[in-house]
Motif scaffolding. Structure first.
Motif, PDB file in Angstrom:
ATOM      1  N   LYS A  24       2.021  10.562 -14.343  1.00 30.87           N
ATOM      2  CA  LYS A  24       1.479  11.156 -13.190  1.00 30.87           C
ATOM      3  C   LYS A  24       1.175  11.206 -11.866  1.00 30.87           C
ATOM      4  CE  LYS A  24      -3.225   8.310 -11.640  1.00 30.87           C
ATOM      5  NZ  LYS A  24      -3.191   6.801 -11.278  1.00 30.87           N
ATOM      6  N   ASN A  25       2.300  10.712 -11.278  1.00 31.80           N
ATOM      7  CA  ASN A  25       2.649  10.873  -9.795  1.00 31.80           C
ATOM      8  C   ASN A  25       3.690  12.523  -9.540  1.00 31.80           C
ATOM      9  OD1 ASN A  25       0.907   9.483  -8.750  1.00 31.80           O
ATOM     10  ND2 ASN A  25       2.129   7.801  -9.852  1.00 31.80           N
ATOM     11  N   CYS A  26       4.238  11.773 -10.085  1.00 30.36           N
ATOM     12  CA  CYS A  26       5.558  13.128  -9.637  1.00 30.36           C
ATOM     13  C   CYS A  26       5.716  14.224 -10.772  1.00 30.36           C
ATOM     14  CB  CYS A  26       7.026  12.412 -10.381  1.00 30.36           C
ATOM     15  SG  CYS A  26       7.571  10.660  -9.339  1.00 30.36           S
ATOM     16  N   ALA A  27       6.165  14.272 -12.327  1.00 28.92           N
ATOM     17  CA  ALA A  27       5.479  15.571 -13.017  1.00 28.92           C
ATOM     18  C   ALA A  27       5.260  16.598 -12.683  1.00 28.92           C
ATOM     19  CB  ALA A  27       5.398  15.568 -14.334  1.00 28.92           C
ATOM     20  N   PRO A  28       3.806  16.336 -11.985  1.00 26.94           N
ATOM     21  CA  PRO A  28       2.415  17.185 -11.636  1.00 26.94           C
ATOM     22  C   PRO A  28       3.182  18.062 -10.538  1.00 26.94           C
ATOM     23  CG  PRO A  28       2.029  15.547 -12.437  1.00 26.94           C
ATOM     24  CD  PRO A  28       3.050  14.995 -12.534  1.00 26.94           C
ATOM     25  N   LEU A  29       4.183  17.323  -9.422  1.00 23.44           N
ATOM     26  CA  LEU A  29       4.632  17.850  -8.472  1.00 23.44           C
ATOM     27  C   LEU A  29       5.175  19.476  -8.593  1.00 23.44           C
ATOM     28  CD1 LEU A  29       5.799  15.301  -6.295  1.00 23.44           C
ATOM     29  CD2 LEU A  29       3.773  15.922  -6.127  1.00 23.44           C
TER      30      LEU A  29
ATOM     31  N   ARG B 293     -10.640   6.247  -1.816  1.00 24.83           N
ATOM     32  CA  ARG B 293      -9.743   5.021  -1.643  1.00 24.83           C
ATOM     33  C   ARG B 293     -10.742   4.414  -0.587  1.00 24.83           C
ATOM     34  NH1 ARG B 293      -5.191   4.539  -5.074  1.00 24.83           N
ATOM     35  NH2 ARG B 293      -4.475   6.252  -5.139  1.00 24.83           N
ATOM     36  N   VAL B 294     -10.957   4.304   0.390  1.00 21.52           N
ATOM     37  CA  VAL B 294     -11.962   3.504   1.284  1.00 21.52           C
ATOM     38  C   VAL B 294     -12.944   3.075   0.828  1.00 21.52           C
ATOM     39  CG1 VAL B 294     -13.111   3.935   3.282  1.00 21.52           C
ATOM     40  CG2 VAL B 294     -11.459   5.061   2.978  1.00 21.52           C
ATOM     41  N   ALA B 295     -13.452   4.060  -0.098  1.00 22.09           N
ATOM     42  CA  ALA B 295     -14.613   3.033  -1.037  1.00 22.09           C
ATOM     43  C   ALA B 295     -14.510   1.830  -1.777  1.00 22.09           C
ATOM     44  CB  ALA B 295     -15.778   4.278  -2.327  1.00 22.09           C
TER      45      ALA B 295
ATOM     46  N   VAL C 196       7.283   8.830  -6.254  1.00 21.47           N
ATOM     47  CA  VAL C 196       7.479   7.242  -6.288  1.00 21.47           C
ATOM     48  C   VAL C 196       8.219   6.766  -6.605  1.00 21.47           C
ATOM     49  CG1 VAL C 196       5.643   5.918  -6.898  1.00 21.47           C
ATOM     50  CG2 VAL C 196       4.839   7.717  -6.380  1.00 21.47           C
ATOM     51  N   GLU C 197       9.401   6.057  -5.484  1.00 25.01           N
ATOM     52  CA  GLU C 197      10.812   6.065  -6.218  1.00 25.01           C
ATOM     53  C   GLU C 197      11.578   5.573  -7.030  1.00 25.01           C
ATOM     54  OE1 GLU C 197      10.113   1.142  -7.368  1.00 25.01           O
ATOM     55  OE2 GLU C 197       8.089   1.215  -5.752  1.00 25.01           O
ATOM     56  N   ARG C 198      11.562   8.043  -6.619  1.00 21.34           N
ATOM     57  CA  ARG C 198      12.268   8.342  -7.540  1.00 21.34           C
ATOM     58  C   ARG C 198      13.761   8.159  -7.171  1.00 21.34           C
ATOM     59  NH1 ARG C 198      15.192  10.767 -10.254  1.00 21.34           N
ATOM     60  NH2 ARG C 198      15.355  12.452 -10.600  1.00 21.34           N
TER      61      ARG C 198
ATOM     62  N   GLY D 249       0.474  -1.003  -0.077  1.00 16.32           N
ATOM     63  CA  GLY D 249      -0.445  -0.327   0.203  1.00 16.32           C
ATOM     64  C   GLY D 249       1.141   1.322   0.044  1.00 16.32           C
ATOM     65  N   THR D 250       2.137   0.902   0.113  1.00 12.40           N
ATOM     66  CA  THR D 250       3.259   2.684   0.002  1.00 12.40           C
ATOM     67  C   THR D 250       2.504   3.464  -1.627  1.00 12.40           C
ATOM     68  OG1 THR D 250       4.949   1.299  -1.148  1.00 12.40           O
ATOM     69  CG2 THR D 250       4.596   1.188   0.691  1.00 12.40           C
ATOM     70  N   THR D 251       2.408   2.512  -2.634  1.00 10.93           N
ATOM     71  CA  THR D 251       2.067   3.546  -3.259  1.00 10.93           C
ATOM     72  C   THR D 251       0.172   4.614  -3.295  1.00 10.93           C
ATOM     73  OG1 THR D 251       3.707   2.285  -5.325  1.00 10.93           O
ATOM     74  CG2 THR D 251       1.483   4.077  -6.056  1.00 10.93           C
ATOM     75  N   ALA D 252      -0.204   3.755  -3.144  1.00  8.60           N
ATOM     76  CA  ALA D 252      -1.563   4.460  -2.566  1.00  8.60           C
ATOM     77  C   ALA D 252      -1.251   5.526  -1.257  1.00  8.60           C
ATOM     78  CB  ALA D 252      -2.758   3.490  -2.052  1.00  8.60           C
ATOM     79  N   MET D 253      -0.753   5.086  -0.591  1.00  7.29           N
ATOM     80  CA  MET D 253      -0.186   6.047   0.401  1.00  7.29           C
ATOM     81  C   MET D 253       0.457   7.559  -0.334  1.00  7.29           C
ATOM     82  SD  MET D 253      -1.190   7.317   3.268  1.00  7.29           S
ATOM     83  CE  MET D 253      -1.665   5.544   4.581  1.00  7.29           C
ATOM     84  N   VAL D 254       1.491   6.820  -0.961  1.00 10.26           N
ATOM     85  CA  VAL D 254       1.756   8.493  -1.559  1.00 10.26           C
ATOM     86  C   VAL D 254       0.797   8.860  -2.824  1.00 10.26           C
ATOM     87  CG1 VAL D 254       2.940   7.679  -3.279  1.00 10.26           C
ATOM     88  CG2 VAL D 254       4.229   9.545  -2.518  1.00 10.26           C
ATOM     89  N   GLN D 255       0.623   8.559  -2.922  1.00 12.63           N
ATOM     90  CA  GLN D 255      -1.119   8.695  -4.480  1.00 12.63           C
ATOM     91  C   GLN D 255      -1.505   9.343  -3.801  1.00 12.63           C
ATOM     92  OE1 GLN D 255      -2.084   5.235  -6.277  1.00 12.63           O
ATOM     93  NE2 GLN D 255      -0.362   6.140  -8.503  1.00 12.63           N
ATOM     94  N   LEU D 256      -2.503   9.462  -2.278  1.00 12.45           N
ATOM     95  CA  LEU D 256      -3.217  10.354  -1.780  1.00 12.45           C
ATOM     96  C   LEU D 256      -2.328  11.648  -0.728  1.00 12.45           C
ATOM     97  CD1 LEU D 256      -5.903  10.429   0.970  1.00 12.45           C
ATOM     98  CD2 LEU D 256      -4.415   8.816   2.519  1.00 12.45           C
ATOM     99  N   LEU D 257      -1.517  11.455  -0.266  1.00  9.76           N
ATOM    100  CA  LEU D 257      -0.912  11.928   0.509  1.00  9.76           C
ATOM    101  C   LEU D 257      -0.403  13.639  -0.559  1.00  9.76           C
ATOM    102  CD1 LEU D 257       2.451  10.525   2.302  1.00  9.76           C
ATOM    103  CD2 LEU D 257       0.246  11.261   2.789  1.00  9.76           C
ATOM    104  N   ASN D 258       0.245  13.248  -2.059  1.00 10.64           N
ATOM    105  CA  ASN D 258      -0.107  13.324  -2.932  1.00 10.64           C
ATOM    106  C   ASN D 258      -0.754  14.714  -3.359  1.00 10.64           C
ATOM    107  OD1 ASN D 258       2.905  13.591  -2.874  1.00 10.64           O
ATOM    108  ND2 ASN D 258       2.920  12.480  -4.320  1.00 10.64           N
ATOM    109  N   THR D 259      -2.432  14.678  -2.749  1.00 11.42           N
ATOM    110  CA  THR D 259      -3.477  15.077  -2.919  1.00 11.42           C
ATOM    111  C   THR D 259      -3.378  17.041  -2.208  1.00 11.42           C
ATOM    112  OG1 THR D 259      -5.340  13.696  -1.833  1.00 11.42           O
ATOM    113  CG2 THR D 259      -4.450  13.290  -4.150  1.00 11.42           C
TER     114      THR D 259
END
Length: 259
Positions: free
Chosen positions: A80-85, A210-212, A38-40, A20-30
């Protein structure tokens, strides 16, 4: 007159693969305050045997080098996860990375004030997920990385978490994947409090989604730990260490909810 930028907080999401590490970081990045890779540096820190904080400076973070990772520009993970930062980097206050549990000793040593979110997940669904990835012909996941390799990595990740729990103390938050993503009352508040953050609408919406998804889809998936594999896991998985970590996670959660 310019206002000096406050000292940034460094934070990491660590754990065994498929915990669940990826799910967690995707949540945090919002959250508007967080910029987390993500494994940068998945290739670089094992080679350096170090994780210097300079890797999390803006210029270096967006200067992709092949020796850093295979998840760079042009891959779905990066785009999806890093460029938008980059757009929110200058206004953010927390910077970090999601890496495997093996990064823990280097982060703990090289970034002494880093906050670490360590993901815990039962060996059953972890091994099942490793089996699924290993069986996909179109996946870059190695075919041999099935339940047998999963249990070795799972044991090592849990051992590292136990080894560093006392040393890191309040700097490491143990997150029980199933409890967190099932929407346990107050757990998301514990996470935000650990990082010194407040709720935001986008973050809360993402967490709700994510919970749903966990309750309606992920928790309902049939296990792909096959006949004979369960016995192997029962013999090889260090469940005593895992149960100790779950107990520690529960105690942390209860203490922080009531604080």
């Amino acid at each position: 007159m310019t206002t000096a930028r406050p000292h940034p907080l460094y934070a990491f999401v660590l754990g065994v693969a498929r915990s669940g590490t990826t799910a967690m970081v995707q949540l945090l990045n919002t959250h508007s305050a967080i910029c987390m890779g993500v494994e940068r540096y998945k290739r670089l820190y094992p080679k350096l045997q170090a994780f210097p904080p300079e890797l999390l400076e803006k210029e270096r973070f967006f200067e992709f080098r092949p020796e850093d990772t295979n998840l760079g520009p042009g891959t779905g993970i990066w785009d999806k996860n890093c460029a938008p930062l980059e757009e929110k980097w200058d206004s953010a206050s927390i910077f970090g990375d999601k890496e495997m549990a093996g990064a823990l000793p280097f982060v703990a040593r090289d970034i002494p004030d880093a906050r670490i979110v360590f993901m815990l997940r039962d060996i059953g669904p972890v091994a099942s997920s490793w089996n699924v990835r290993a069986a996909k012909e179109t996946d870059s996941w190695a075919e041999e990385n099935d339940y047998r390799v999963a249990v070795d990595h799972w044991n090592e990740a849990n051992r590292l978490a136990l080894d560093y729990a006392d040393t890191l103390g309040e700097r490491m938050l143990l997150i029980d994947y199933e409890t967190f993503f099932s929407g346990a009352e107050g757990y998301v508040d514990v996470l935000l409090g650990f990082l010194g953050l407040r709720h935001e609408r986008r973050f809360d919406r993402t967490y709700g989604a994510r919970v749903a998804r966990y309750c309606d889809i992920i928790s309902q998936k049939p296990s792909l730990v096959l006949e004979g594999q369960e016995e192997y896991l029962a013999q090889k998985a260090d469940r005593a260490a895992y149960e100790r970590l779950l107990g520690m996670a529960r105690d942390q959660r209860q203490a922080l909810v009531s604080a």
